[in-house]
Every structure is written in C-alpha cells, then in structure tokens.
Design a protein around this motif. Structure first.
Motif, PDB file in Angstrom:
ATOM      1  N   TYR A   1      -8.017  15.379  13.370  1.00 24.83           N
ATOM      2  CA  TYR A   1      -8.220  14.667  12.062  1.00 24.83           C
ATOM      3  C   TYR A   1      -7.096  14.965  11.023  1.00 24.83           C
ATOM      4  O   TYR A   1      -6.324  15.934  11.670  1.00 24.83           O
ATOM      5  N   GLY A   2      -7.176  14.474  10.163  1.00 24.74           N
ATOM      6  CA  GLY A   2      -6.069  14.294   9.089  1.00 24.74           C
ATOM      7  C   GLY A   2      -6.413  13.653   8.000  1.00 24.74           C
ATOM      8  O   GLY A   2      -7.767  13.405   7.720  1.00 24.74           O
ATOM      9  N   PHE A   3      -5.568  13.722   6.942  1.00 21.45           N
ATOM     10  CA  PHE A   3      -5.860  13.130   5.638  1.00 21.45           C
ATOM     11  C   PHE A   3      -4.836  12.475   5.178  1.00 21.45           C
ATOM     12  O   PHE A   3      -3.548  12.779   5.433  1.00 21.45           O
ATOM     13  N   VAL A   4      -5.135  11.444   4.530  1.00 20.89           N
ATOM     14  CA  VAL A   4      -4.121  10.428   3.785  1.00 20.89           C
ATOM     15  C   VAL A   4      -4.563  10.136   2.387  1.00 20.89           C
ATOM     16  O   VAL A   4      -5.661  10.064   2.233  1.00 20.89           O
ATOM     17  N   LYS A   5      -3.536  10.593   1.537  1.00 18.14           N
ATOM     18  CA  LYS A   5      -3.868  10.326   0.035  1.00 18.14           C
ATOM     19  C   LYS A   5      -3.118   9.249  -0.417  1.00 18.14           C
ATOM     20  O   LYS A   5      -1.672   8.913  -0.057  1.00 18.14           O
ATOM     21  N   TYR A   6      -3.795   8.111  -0.998  1.00 20.70           N
ATOM     22  CA  TYR A   6      -3.263   7.086  -1.509  1.00 20.70           C
ATOM     23  C   TYR A   6      -3.007   6.778  -2.988  1.00 20.70           C
ATOM     24  O   TYR A   6      -3.480   7.839  -3.462  1.00 20.70           O
ATOM     25  N   THR A   7      -2.247   6.099  -3.412  1.00 19.86           N
ATOM     26  CA  THR A   7      -1.945   5.976  -5.094  1.00 19.86           C
ATOM     27  C   THR A   7      -3.069   5.596  -6.030  1.00 19.86           C
ATOM     28  O   THR A   7      -3.365   6.082  -6.835  1.00 19.86           O
ATOM     29  N   THR A   8      -3.889   4.646  -5.225  1.00 25.50           N
ATOM     30  CA  THR A   8      -5.143   4.167  -5.720  1.00 25.50           C
ATOM     31  C   THR A   8      -6.215   4.240  -5.103  1.00 25.50           C
ATOM     32  O   THR A   8      -6.023   4.131  -3.736  1.00 25.50           O
ATOM     33  N   ILE A   9      -7.524   4.171  -5.648  1.00 25.32           N
ATOM     34  CA  ILE A   9      -8.802   4.133  -4.629  1.00 25.32           C
ATOM     35  C   ILE A   9      -8.901   2.699  -4.019  1.00 25.32           C
ATOM     36  O   ILE A   9      -9.209   2.651  -2.792  1.00 25.32           O
ATOM     37  N   ALA A  10      -8.449   1.717  -4.659  1.00 21.70           N
ATOM     38  CA  ALA A  10      -8.332   0.347  -4.236  1.00 21.70           C
ATOM     39  C   ALA A  10      -7.432   0.285  -2.748  1.00 21.70           C
ATOM     40  O   ALA A  10      -7.933  -0.134  -1.858  1.00 21.70           O
ATOM     41  N   GLN A  11      -6.215   1.103  -2.977  1.00 21.18           N
ATOM     42  CA  GLN A  11      -5.392   1.156  -1.842  1.00 21.18           C
ATOM     43  C   GLN A  11      -6.159   2.033  -0.597  1.00 21.18           C
ATOM     44  O   GLN A  11      -5.892   1.693   0.512  1.00 21.18           O
TER      45      GLN A  11
ATOM     46  N   MET B   1       0.765  -1.143  -0.121  1.00 17.01           N
ATOM     47  CA  MET B   1      -0.064   0.031   0.025  1.00 17.01           C
ATOM     48  C   MET B   1       0.883   0.959  -0.052  1.00 17.01           C
ATOM     49  O   MET B   1       1.682   1.404   0.996  1.00 17.01           O
ATOM     50  N   ALA B   2       0.719   2.225  -0.899  1.00  9.43           N
ATOM     51  CA  ALA B   2       1.554   3.199  -1.141  1.00  9.43           C
ATOM     52  C   ALA B   2       0.738   4.429  -0.769  1.00  9.43           C
ATOM     53  O   ALA B   2      -0.291   5.044  -1.270  1.00  9.43           O
ATOM     54  N   VAL B   3       1.335   5.308   0.412  1.00 11.43           N
ATOM     55  CA  VAL B   3       0.841   6.631   0.801  1.00 11.43           C
ATOM     56  C   VAL B   3       1.558   7.753   0.203  1.00 11.43           C
ATOM     57  O   VAL B   3       2.889   7.659   0.042  1.00 11.43           O
ATOM     58  N   GLN B   4       1.006   8.509  -0.713  1.00  7.28           N
ATOM     59  CA  GLN B   4       1.214   9.493  -1.192  1.00  7.28           C
ATOM     60  C   GLN B   4       1.871  10.777  -0.195  1.00  7.28           C
ATOM     61  O   GLN B   4       2.702  11.326  -0.528  1.00  7.28           O
ATOM     62  N   MET B   5       0.804  11.046   0.308  1.00  8.16           N
ATOM     63  CA  MET B   5       1.061  12.247   1.483  1.00  8.16           C
ATOM     64  C   MET B   5      -0.033  11.812   2.566  1.00  8.16           C
ATOM     65  O   MET B   5      -0.985  11.204   2.678  1.00  8.16           O
ATOM     66  N   SER B   6       0.245  12.552   3.714  1.00  7.29           N
ATOM     67  CA  SER B   6      -0.605  12.506   5.029  1.00  7.29           C
ATOM     68  C   SER B   6      -0.342  13.790   5.527  1.00  7.29           C
ATOM     69  O   SER B   6       0.665  14.402   5.671  1.00  7.29           O
ATOM     70  N   ARG B   7      -1.374  14.212   6.329  1.00 13.51           N
ATOM     71  CA  ARG B   7      -1.349  15.587   7.097  1.00 13.51           C
ATOM     72  C   ARG B   7      -2.321  15.473   8.196  1.00 13.51           C
ATOM     73  O   ARG B   7      -3.502  15.137   8.071  1.00 13.51           O
ATOM     74  N   VAL B   8      -1.869  15.671   9.452  1.00 13.39           N
ATOM     75  CA  VAL B   8      -2.576  16.118  10.339  1.00 13.39           C
ATOM     76  C   VAL B   8      -3.063  17.648  10.705  1.00 13.39           C
ATOM     77  O   VAL B   8      -2.377  18.514  10.376  1.00 13.39           O
ATOM     78  N   VAL B   9      -4.198  17.955  10.581  1.00 15.88           N
ATOM     79  CA  VAL B   9      -4.699  19.388  10.743  1.00 15.88           C
ATOM     80  C   VAL B   9      -4.340  19.633  12.245  1.00 15.88           C
ATOM     81  O   VAL B   9      -4.890  19.122  13.211  1.00 15.88           O
TER      82      VAL B   9
ATOM     83  N   VAL C   1      -9.903   5.883  19.329  1.00 13.50           N
ATOM     84  CA  VAL C   1     -10.559   5.196  18.278  1.00 13.50           C
ATOM     85  C   VAL C   1     -10.308   5.865  17.080  1.00 13.50           C
ATOM     86  O   VAL C   1     -10.594   7.135  16.900  1.00 13.50           O
ATOM     87  N   VAL C   2      -9.713   5.408  16.039  1.00 13.22           N
ATOM     88  CA  VAL C   2      -9.814   5.802  14.632  1.00 13.22           C
ATOM     89  C   VAL C   2     -11.163   5.680  13.817  1.00 13.22           C
ATOM     90  O   VAL C   2     -11.573   4.698  13.598  1.00 13.22           O
ATOM     91  N   PHE C   3     -11.665   6.684  13.185  1.00  9.18           N
ATOM     92  CA  PHE C   3     -12.657   6.793  12.182  1.00  9.18           C
ATOM     93  C   PHE C   3     -12.074   7.157  11.007  1.00  9.18           C
ATOM     94  O   PHE C   3     -11.465   8.152  10.797  1.00  9.18           O
ATOM     95  N   ALA C   4     -12.091   6.085  10.086  1.00  3.60           N
ATOM     96  CA  ALA C   4     -11.532   6.248   8.754  1.00  3.60           C
ATOM     97  C   ALA C   4     -12.640   6.283   7.650  1.00  3.60           C
ATOM     98  O   ALA C   4     -13.322   5.447   7.676  1.00  3.60           O
ATOM     99  N   GLU C   5     -12.377   7.287   6.884  1.00  2.00           N
ATOM    100  CA  GLU C   5     -13.712   7.235   5.788  1.00  2.00           C
ATOM    101  C   GLU C   5     -13.100   8.188   4.620  1.00  2.00           C
ATOM    102  O   GLU C   5     -11.964   9.033   4.780  1.00  2.00           O
ATOM    103  N   PHE C   6     -13.840   8.317   3.544  1.00  2.00           N
ATOM    104  CA  PHE C   6     -13.568   9.041   2.297  1.00  2.00           C
ATOM    105  C   PHE C   6     -13.758  10.428   2.661  1.00  2.00           C
ATOM    106  O   PHE C   6     -14.700  10.673   3.382  1.00  2.00           O
TER     107      PHE C   6
END
Length: 75
Positions: free
Chosen positions: A20-30, A1-9, A47-52
C-alpha cells in the motif's frame, strides 16, 4: 490533476513493498477524481483499491467508537 506527493510503504527489514501507499493531491476534488479513476483498476496484475486515508486508533485505546478509553484506565 496535480499530485503533491506519493509514497509506497516499505517493509523495514526486507525493503519490499507492504502493498500500500499514499498519494497527496492538491485539492479534495482532485483526490476524489484520482480515487474514482484508480479504484478497481489493474496494475501489474494486482487490483488497486483506492480510498481516502483513515485515522489510526492510537495504541492502548479501544477500537470501539462508543468506548474510546485507554485500556489501562479500565483495569
């Protein structure tokens, strides 16, 4: 799984995390795999809540989807 970028606000004044923060992956599947693997997991006692990410409604617009007009146009 390839993470292109991550950022904590961070809070502009205190510099502390907003929680909260953001993670950008290479593909939607990832991204789907990352969400599936992280959602509901514990990290440092939290607890981590992860969503698009969702689009924000621009300021001055109604929040209802049926009536998406500027507030000043309605006055």
């Amino acid at each position: 799984m390839a993470v292109q970028m991550s950022r904590v606000v961070l809070d502009r004044i205190s510099g502390f995390s907003e929680g909260y923060g953001f993670v950008k992956y290479t593909t939607i599947a990832q991204a789907e795999q990352g969400i599936k693997g992280l959602d509901g997991q514990f990290l440092d006692g939290w607890v981590v809540f992860a969503e698009f990410a969702r689009s924000r409604t621009p300021p001055g617009y109604s929040s209802s989807r049926e009536n998406n007009t500027r507030q000043d146009e309605m006055d």
